[in-house]
Scaffold this active site. Sequence first.
Site, PDB file in Angstrom:
ATOM      1  N   TYR A 136      -2.045  -1.603  11.046  1.00  0.00           N
ATOM      2  CA  TYR A 136      -2.260  -2.030   9.655  1.00  0.00           C
ATOM      3  C   TYR A 136      -1.070  -1.607   8.790  1.00  0.00           C
ATOM      4  O   TYR A 136      -0.508  -2.404   8.039  1.00  0.00           O
ATOM      5  CB  TYR A 136      -3.567  -1.433   9.107  1.00  0.00           C
ATOM      6  CG  TYR A 136      -3.677  -1.563   7.604  1.00  0.00           C
ATOM      7  CD1 TYR A 136      -4.028  -2.780   7.009  1.00  0.00           C
ATOM      8  CD2 TYR A 136      -3.408  -0.481   6.751  1.00  0.00           C
ATOM      9  CE1 TYR A 136      -4.103  -2.907   5.623  1.00  0.00           C
ATOM     10  CE2 TYR A 136      -3.476  -0.606   5.376  1.00  0.00           C
ATOM     11  CZ  TYR A 136      -3.824  -1.817   4.816  1.00  0.00           C
ATOM     12  OH  TYR A 136      -3.883  -1.942   3.443  1.00  0.00           O
TER      13      TYR A 136
ATOM     14  N   SER B  45       0.835  -1.200   0.000  1.00  0.00           N
ATOM     15  CA  SER B  45       0.000   0.000   0.000  1.00  0.00           C
ATOM     16  C   SER B  45       0.871   1.251   0.000  1.00  0.00           C
ATOM     17  O   SER B  45       1.993   1.252   0.544  1.00  0.00           O
ATOM     18  CB  SER B  45      -0.856  -0.018   1.270  1.00  0.00           C
ATOM     19  OG  SER B  45      -1.420   1.244   1.518  1.00  0.00           O
TER      20      SER B  45
ATOM     21  N   ARG C 292      -8.974  14.159  10.053  1.00  0.00           N
ATOM     22  CA  ARG C 292      -8.906  12.832  10.666  1.00  0.00           C
ATOM     23  C   ARG C 292      -7.457  12.555  11.057  1.00  0.00           C
ATOM     24  O   ARG C 292      -6.546  12.769  10.246  1.00  0.00           O
ATOM     25  CB  ARG C 292      -9.392  11.791   9.654  1.00  0.00           C
ATOM     26  CG  ARG C 292      -9.408  10.365  10.156  1.00  0.00           C
ATOM     27  CD  ARG C 292     -10.073   9.425   9.159  1.00  0.00           C
ATOM     28  NE  ARG C 292      -9.315   9.263   7.920  1.00  0.00           N
ATOM     29  CZ  ARG C 292      -9.656   8.463   6.919  1.00  0.00           C
ATOM     30  NH1 ARG C 292     -10.781   7.762   7.003  1.00  0.00           N
ATOM     31  NH2 ARG C 292      -8.917   8.375   5.835  1.00  0.00           N
TER      32      ARG C 292
ATOM     33  N   LYS D   9       1.923  -3.909   6.532  1.00  0.00           N
ATOM     34  CA  LYS D   9       2.365  -3.765   5.134  1.00  0.00           C
ATOM     35  C   LYS D   9       3.880  -3.517   5.089  1.00  0.00           C
ATOM     36  O   LYS D   9       4.609  -4.096   4.294  1.00  0.00           O
ATOM     37  CB  LYS D   9       1.632  -2.604   4.452  1.00  0.00           C
ATOM     38  CG  LYS D   9       0.145  -2.828   4.294  1.00  0.00           C
ATOM     39  CD  LYS D   9      -0.141  -3.979   3.362  1.00  0.00           C
ATOM     40  CE  LYS D   9      -1.569  -4.444   3.426  1.00  0.00           C
ATOM     41  NZ  LYS D   9      -1.801  -5.758   2.831  1.00  0.00           N
TER      42      LYS D   9
ATOM     43  N   VAL E  54     -16.595  15.421   5.384  1.00  0.00           N
ATOM     44  CA  VAL E  54     -15.318  15.765   4.741  1.00  0.00           C
ATOM     45  C   VAL E  54     -14.316  16.067   5.851  1.00  0.00           C
ATOM     46  O   VAL E  54     -14.512  17.018   6.628  1.00  0.00           O
ATOM     47  CB  VAL E  54     -15.484  16.983   3.803  1.00  0.00           C
ATOM     48  CG1 VAL E  54     -14.131  17.405   3.222  1.00  0.00           C
ATOM     49  CG2 VAL E  54     -16.475  16.662   2.695  1.00  0.00           C
TER      50      VAL E  54
HETATM   51  P1  NAD Z   1     -10.907  -7.286   1.309  1.00  0.00           P
HETATM   52  O1  NAD Z   1     -11.102  -7.310   2.777  1.00  0.00           O
HETATM   53  O2  NAD Z   1     -12.091  -7.000   0.454  1.00  0.00           O
HETATM   54  O3  NAD Z   1     -10.261  -8.661   0.827  1.00  0.00           O
HETATM   55  C1  NAD Z   1      -9.435  -9.443   1.647  1.00  0.00           C
HETATM   56  C2  NAD Z   1      -9.950 -10.879   1.577  1.00  0.00           C
HETATM   57  O4  NAD Z   1      -9.106 -11.710   2.364  1.00  0.00           O
HETATM   58  C3  NAD Z   1     -11.362 -11.038   2.126  1.00  0.00           C
HETATM   59  O5  NAD Z   1     -12.132 -11.743   1.180  1.00  0.00           O
HETATM   60  C4  NAD Z   1     -11.183 -11.839   3.421  1.00  0.00           C
HETATM   61  O6  NAD Z   1     -12.288 -12.701   3.651  1.00  0.00           O
HETATM   62  C5  NAD Z   1      -9.909 -12.598   3.123  1.00  0.00           C
HETATM   63  N1  NAD Z   1      -9.074 -12.962   4.280  1.00  0.00           N
HETATM   64  C6  NAD Z   1      -8.630 -12.167   5.288  1.00  0.00           C
HETATM   65  N2  NAD Z   1      -7.851 -12.861   6.123  1.00  0.00           N
HETATM   66  C7  NAD Z   1      -7.769 -14.124   5.630  1.00  0.00           C
HETATM   67  C8  NAD Z   1      -7.100 -15.315   6.025  1.00  0.00           C
HETATM   68  N3  NAD Z   1      -6.329 -15.365   7.120  1.00  0.00           N
HETATM   69  N4  NAD Z   1      -7.259 -16.426   5.273  1.00  0.00           N
HETATM   70  C9  NAD Z   1      -8.043 -16.419   4.178  1.00  0.00           C
HETATM   71  N5  NAD Z   1      -8.695 -15.333   3.740  1.00  0.00           N
HETATM   72  C10 NAD Z   1      -8.552 -14.201   4.465  1.00  0.00           C
HETATM   73  O7  NAD Z   1      -9.723  -6.251   0.982  1.00  0.00           O
HETATM   74  P2  NAD Z   1      -9.275  -5.635  -0.397  1.00  0.00           P
HETATM   75  O8  NAD Z   1      -9.672  -4.207  -0.429  1.00  0.00           O
HETATM   76  O9  NAD Z   1      -9.665  -6.521  -1.511  1.00  0.00           O
HETATM   77  O10 NAD Z   1      -7.703  -5.657  -0.193  1.00  0.00           O
HETATM   78  C11 NAD Z   1      -6.919  -6.762  -0.605  1.00  0.00           C
HETATM   79  C12 NAD Z   1      -5.499  -6.561  -0.141  1.00  0.00           C
HETATM   80  O11 NAD Z   1      -5.007  -5.331  -0.656  1.00  0.00           O
HETATM   81  C13 NAD Z   1      -5.334  -6.467   1.377  1.00  0.00           C
HETATM   82  O12 NAD Z   1      -4.121  -7.085   1.738  1.00  0.00           O
HETATM   83  C14 NAD Z   1      -5.269  -4.986   1.624  1.00  0.00           C
HETATM   84  O13 NAD Z   1      -4.584  -4.664   2.796  1.00  0.00           O
HETATM   85  C15 NAD Z   1      -4.514  -4.511   0.393  1.00  0.00           C
HETATM   86  N6  NAD Z   1      -4.761  -3.102   0.083  1.00  0.00           N
HETATM   87  C16 NAD Z   1      -6.035  -2.659  -0.056  1.00  0.00           C
HETATM   88  C17 NAD Z   1      -6.277  -1.319  -0.316  1.00  0.00           C
HETATM   89  C18 NAD Z   1      -7.696  -0.817  -0.449  1.00  0.00           C
HETATM   90  O14 NAD Z   1      -7.889   0.403  -0.426  1.00  0.00           O
HETATM   91  N7  NAD Z   1      -8.703  -1.645  -0.623  1.00  0.00           N
HETATM   92  C19 NAD Z   1      -5.202  -0.435  -0.459  1.00  0.00           C
HETATM   93  C20 NAD Z   1      -3.899  -0.934  -0.329  1.00  0.00           C
HETATM   94  C21 NAD Z   1      -3.685  -2.282  -0.060  1.00  0.00           C
HETATM   95  C1  UD1 Z   2      -6.721   4.829   3.884  1.00  0.00           C
HETATM   96  C2  UD1 Z   2      -5.682   4.415   4.882  1.00  0.00           C
HETATM   97  C3  UD1 Z   2      -4.573   3.670   4.177  1.00  0.00           C
HETATM   98  C4  UD1 Z   2      -5.140   2.480   3.399  1.00  0.00           C
HETATM   99  C5  UD1 Z   2      -6.203   3.002   2.450  1.00  0.00           C
HETATM  100  C6  UD1 Z   2      -6.877   1.881   1.738  1.00  0.00           C
HETATM  101  C7  UD1 Z   2      -5.798   6.027   6.715  1.00  0.00           C
HETATM  102  C8  UD1 Z   2      -5.067   7.108   7.447  1.00  0.00           C
HETATM  103  N1  UD1 Z   2      -5.186   5.553   5.619  1.00  0.00           N
HETATM  104  O1  UD1 Z   2      -6.120   5.715   2.952  1.00  0.00           O
HETATM  105  O2  UD1 Z   2      -3.645   3.191   5.103  1.00  0.00           O
HETATM  106  O3  UD1 Z   2      -4.126   1.819   2.670  1.00  0.00           O
HETATM  107  O4  UD1 Z   2      -7.198   3.722   3.187  1.00  0.00           O
HETATM  108  O5  UD1 Z   2      -7.663   1.132   2.605  1.00  0.00           O
HETATM  109  O6  UD1 Z   2      -6.856   5.598   7.106  1.00  0.00           O
HETATM  110  N2  UD1 Z   2     -12.200  11.195   3.741  1.00  0.00           N
HETATM  111  C9  UD1 Z   2     -13.249  12.044   4.054  1.00  0.00           C
HETATM  112  N3  UD1 Z   2     -14.386  11.491   4.548  1.00  0.00           N
HETATM  113  C10 UD1 Z   2     -14.545  10.142   4.743  1.00  0.00           C
HETATM  114  C11 UD1 Z   2     -13.462   9.286   4.422  1.00  0.00           C
HETATM  115  C12 UD1 Z   2     -12.290   9.848   3.937  1.00  0.00           C
HETATM  116  O7  UD1 Z   2     -13.160  13.249   3.899  1.00  0.00           O
HETATM  117  O8  UD1 Z   2     -15.611   9.687   5.199  1.00  0.00           O
HETATM  118  C13 UD1 Z   2     -10.984  11.794   3.135  1.00  0.00           C
HETATM  119  C14 UD1 Z   2      -9.694  11.497   3.872  1.00  0.00           C
HETATM  120  O9  UD1 Z   2      -9.441  12.484   4.825  1.00  0.00           O
HETATM  121  C15 UD1 Z   2      -8.673  11.493   2.707  1.00  0.00           C
HETATM  122  C16 UD1 Z   2      -9.501  10.972   1.509  1.00  0.00           C
HETATM  123  O10 UD1 Z   2     -10.859  11.209   1.854  1.00  0.00           O
HETATM  124  O11 UD1 Z   2      -8.280  12.797   2.413  1.00  0.00           O
HETATM  125  C17 UD1 Z   2      -9.298   9.488   1.237  1.00  0.00           C
HETATM  126  O12 UD1 Z   2      -9.520   8.765   2.436  1.00  0.00           O
HETATM  127  P1  UD1 Z   2      -9.631   7.153   2.448  1.00  0.00           P
HETATM  128  O13 UD1 Z   2     -10.551   6.708   1.371  1.00  0.00           O
HETATM  129  O14 UD1 Z   2      -9.946   6.724   3.835  1.00  0.00           O
HETATM  130  O15 UD1 Z   2      -8.176   6.680   2.019  1.00  0.00           O
HETATM  131  P2  UD1 Z   2      -6.753   7.088   2.653  1.00  0.00           P
HETATM  132  O16 UD1 Z   2      -6.905   7.832   3.901  1.00  0.00           O
HETATM  133  O17 UD1 Z   2      -5.960   7.706   1.564  1.00  0.00           O
END
Ligand code: NAD
Ligand code: UD1
Length: 351
Positions: free
Chosen positions: A162, A137, A305, A166, A230
């Site tokens: 979290y 991430s 936040r 990563k 926001v």
């Molecule tokens: P998600 O929660 O939708 O998907 C994760 C999946 O893993 C889920 O289906 C959950 O049931 C499964 N899971 C969790 N722990 C498990 C375990 N021990 N064994 C088997 N299955 C398990 O999340 P996502 O948004 O699809 O994210 C996927 C990956 O990408 C994660 O590692 C997350 O941290 C990373 N990531 C996500 C974002 C984001 O904004 N969504 C950003 C950066 C990184």
């Molecule tokens: C967040 C996580 C990051 C994670 C990513 C994906 C934090 C500090 N960071 O990123 O570690 O990898 O999600 O899961 O939580 N915002 C609002 N109102 C809301 C929600 C968000 O104004 O209800 C704003 C936030 O202040 C930010 C932007 O929207 O400026 C994006 O926020 P968000 O979607 O939560 O992602 P990140 O904070 O970038």
Amino acid sequence: MSETKTPQDTCVLVTGGCGFIGSHTVVVLLQRGYKVVVVDNLSNASPVVLERIIQIVGQEAAEQLTFCEADVRDAEVLEKVFSQHDIDAVIHFAGYKAVGESVQKPIEYFSNNIGNTLALVDVMRRHDCKSIVFSSSATVYGDPDALPLTEESPKKPATNPYGWTKWMIEEILHSLVVPDPDWNVVLLRYFNPIGAHPSGLIGEDPKGIPNNLVPYVAQVAVGRRDAVHVFGDDYDTPDGTGVRDYIHVMDLAEGHAAALAWMAGRTGCEVFNLGTGRGSSVLEVIQAYAAACGRELPYVIEPRRAGDVTANYADCTKARELLGWVARYGIAEMCRDSWNWQSHNPNGYDG
Ligand code: NAD
Ligand code: UD1
């Protein structure tokens, strides 16, 4: 993973393949002809996802899909999966991802995210499967000194468990190649994935109150919540609200397929940013979503936040040059596809 294998001969284990990013990636892999084994314990996903994936790819491609409901930490099950399938590479999505929750439940986060990675790579080496793509991430960059962020930008100390998972998993996977140069590790640093498959059949389905901006905006648009909150309008950005690099989840899914193709026949450890290279503010996202759903969306300005950075966006030159990958979609398409999913599935996979 051999260079000479075609996707049809290649079997990919996708951990967390029922989740948001995993499900979209599984669709892309099946459509390219890969054999896919999904291991997911459904801790944050619905089994309905699998039916929807099959609906999108069709019966023939779906025959290449195997699902195993299991925890990646369960070494016995994992051992069986590797014995039953000739796995060439692993894409490791499984883990917990809620930042706020990780502060409350550090043991669960370290145990699941780090524990499952260790269990996975241990079984992988026993089966001589040493190609892994990991979901990292942009959070590892913390509060950036300079923008855009390149893969050379320094990693900063995380501000929550979290983020540390990563950070540490990157280090763990990186260190595998030192004693054993056969390992082939790709760390993908995602920026802010949003959007949904254009069919509207799969998308993001957060449990409880969404933590992230776009899922929250989507629930306001569909009438489940009153107004967007926001978080801060006094940042040093053009409109005062936070700026992020939002990336369409389909572009991200394609990025995984590009990484897999690139990895074939290689070894070592490489890091890639996956973003669009463009930043959008919170207010710009709300406006784009309003245009997509055809109505004004109410919002209220709240204090900042804790832990949020002012702005981040990626330099994706490395992914373009090495993987041949570029993000195709802009914020309008991301909001269009998110709205298509949300409006057809107002309560997510629950109907
Ligand atoms: P998600 O929660 O939708 O998907 C994760 C999946 O893993 C889920 O289906 C959950 O049931 C499964 N899971 C969790 N722990 C498990 C375990 N021990 N064994 C088997 N299955 C398990 O999340 P996502 O948004 O699809 O994210 C996927 C990956 O990408 C994660 O590692 C997350 O941290 C990373 N990531 C996500 C974002 C984001 O904004 N969504 C950003 C950066 C990184
Ligand atoms: C967040 C996580 C990051 C994670 C990513 C994906 C934090 C500090 N960071 O990123 O570690 O990898 O999600 O899961 O939580 N915002 C609002 N109102 C809301 C929600 C968000 O104004 O209800 C704003 C936030 O202040 C930010 C932007 O929207 O400026 C994006 O926020 P968000 O979607 O939560 O992602 P990140 O904070 O970038």
